[in-house]
Design a protein around this motif. Structure first.
Motif, mmCIF file in Angstrom:
data_model
loop_
_atom_site.group_PDB
_atom_site.id
_atom_site.type_symbol
_atom_site.label_atom_id
_atom_site.label_comp_id
_atom_site.label_asym_id
_atom_site.label_seq_id
_atom_site.Cartn_x
_atom_site.Cartn_y
_atom_site.Cartn_z
ATOM 1 N N SER A 86 58.958 66.107 51.045
ATOM 2 C CA SER A 86 59.654 65.913 49.781
ATOM 3 C C SER A 86 59.060 66.832 48.727
ATOM 4 C CB SER A 86 59.512 64.455 49.334
ATOM 5 O OG SER A 86 60.019 64.276 48.029
ATOM 6 N N HIS A 87 59.874 67.157 47.707
ATOM 7 C CA HIS A 87 59.360 67.901 46.571
ATOM 8 C C HIS A 87 58.532 67.007 45.650
ATOM 9 C CE1 HIS A 87 61.747 71.397 47.589
ATOM 10 N NE2 HIS A 87 62.810 70.624 47.712
ATOM 11 N N ALA A 88 58.639 65.677 45.829
ATOM 12 C CA ALA A 88 57.924 64.734 44.969
ATOM 13 C C ALA A 88 56.862 64.003 45.771
ATOM 14 C CB ALA A 88 58.904 63.736 44.358
ATOM 15 N N HIS B 199 55.703 62.339 53.211
ATOM 16 C CA HIS B 199 55.934 61.049 52.557
ATOM 17 C C HIS B 199 54.944 59.983 53.028
ATOM 18 C CE1 HIS B 199 58.996 59.324 55.742
ATOM 19 N NE2 HIS B 199 57.897 59.748 56.290
ATOM 20 N N PHE C 7 61.797 56.158 48.811
ATOM 21 C CA PHE C 7 62.597 56.814 47.772
ATOM 22 C C PHE C 7 63.942 57.311 48.311
ATOM 23 C CE2 PHE C 7 58.528 57.997 45.176
ATOM 24 C CZ PHE C 7 58.282 56.645 44.989
ATOM 25 N N ASP D 155 59.738 61.809 41.418
ATOM 26 C CA ASP D 155 60.969 61.947 42.204
ATOM 27 C C ASP D 155 62.168 61.737 41.283
ATOM 28 O OD1 ASP D 155 63.136 61.734 43.935
ATOM 29 O OD2 ASP D 155 61.858 61.024 45.564
ATOM 30 N N HIS E 70 65.162 62.672 41.813
ATOM 31 C CA HIS E 70 66.340 62.227 42.574
ATOM 32 C C HIS E 70 66.398 60.704 42.630
ATOM 33 C CE1 HIS E 70 67.328 66.265 43.628
ATOM 34 N NE2 HIS E 70 66.303 66.443 44.445
#
Length: 322
Positions: A43-45, A71, A76, A277, A279
């Motif tokens: 993930s980017h987060a 993750h 999420f 996050d 999103h």
């Protein structure tokens, strides 16, 4: 457990037992028309909390690149699916937590996570107990204790009280070593130390703890009261934490506030902040249906089914052989 490091640590009998448990879990959810899903591992987060540390990943040839994060749970993106109208869903996947290595911890492990639309925490505890009965057959009824009841019964103090002095007194009475740099103004690390060192070893063989302090809500709703409590539960089998569940928070503004508070706590402890996050926050803003969700450590369930107390014994290739 095999001794030669090229071989799997778990015996083939335990690998077959793992496969059987996975089949029973998938059958359980198929009977209830709960959809199996897959979401990205990268993930980017990250997870903005000081309690869990993510692995940051760079391309080998470009260490200066913006990192992605493996993750720590699929929560999420699964909530994004819920907000998009998926209905009740579950996932079985590998998750990653840095700095977790020990008798019951491996940096990479298997998580079962599911979300039930229209359920609250009590209804999800009922369903989790049904799943345990399916997996173990003759499991005794799972007792239910509120967080406050557990502290009163096994430590003689009110665990929802924010005062730190009573927590320190009980820890001293039980000769529990206190780590350096414990905060003087935050009761939660003291509560956690007392819970793990004094209360957990005394819990019934199968028990749900529920209604946690509001300050430990994480991604759970907070129910107003005196004091307010987080609509959160954990399952313990033989004193080992197996599952962590929430009546899920759907308020995007409150979730952002908690994320930012988590990052501030990370910075205050000398840890790097992680990207939020956006999103997930956009999905919550769009509208998360009323739902409850729970994450279950499948390796620990398998340890109990096999009667072993080392996580390496149920993994094909634990960290030392990965």
């Amino acid at each position: 457990m095999n001794e030669s490091p090229w071989q799997p640590a778990a015996g083939l009998d335990l690998l077959r037992l793992r496969a059987k448990l996975l089949t029973r879990i998938r059958d359980f959810f198929a009977e209830r028309d709960v959809l199996e899903v897959e979401t990205p591992l990268l993930s980017h987060a990250g997870l903005p909390t000081p309690q869990l540390e993510s692995f940051a990943v760079h391309p080998v040839s470009r260490p200066e690149a913006v990192p992605a994060y493996l993750h720590t749970s699929p929560e999420f993106p699964m909530k994004r699916l819920l907000a998009a109208g998926s209905g009740s869903i579950y996932q079985i996947c590998r998750v990653f937590r840095a700095d977790e290595r020990g008798r019951r911890h491996n940096p990479e492990f298997t998580l079962l996570e599911w979300y039930r639309v229209g359920f609250d925490a009590a209804a999800l505890m009922d369903e989790l107990e049904l799943l345990l009965q399916r997996l173990f057959g003759q499991l005794p009824p799972v007792q239910r204790l509120s967080y406050r009841e557990a502290f009163l019964q096994y430590a003689g103090i009110d665990g929802l009280d924010d005062a730190i002095a009573p927590l320190q007194r009980v820890l001293a009475e039980h000769a529990v070593p206190v780590p350096e740099a414990m905060p003087a103004d935050d009761p939660d690390p003291w509560r956690d130390l007392l819970l793990t060192q004094v209360i957990e070893p005394r819990l019934p063989p199968a028990v749900f703890l529920y209604d946690y302090p509001a300050s430990q809500a994480a991604l759970a709703r907070v129910r107003p009261g005196s004091p307010p409590v987080a609509e959160r539960f954990e399952l313990y089998l033989d004193g080992v934490e197996i599952a962590n569940g929430f009546h899920e928070l759907s308020d995007a503004v409150e979730q952002r506030r908690r994320f930012e508070a988590g990052n501030a706590a990370r910075v205050s402890q000398g840890l790097a902040p992680v990207p939020l996050d956006e999103h997930l926050l956009a999905a919550l803003d769009q509208g998360l249906p009323d739902c409850a969700g729970v994450a279950v450590g499948l390796d620990r369930l398998l340890m109990r089914a096999a009667g072993v107390d080392e996580i390496d014994a149920v993994l094909a290739f634990p960290w030392g052989r990965a």
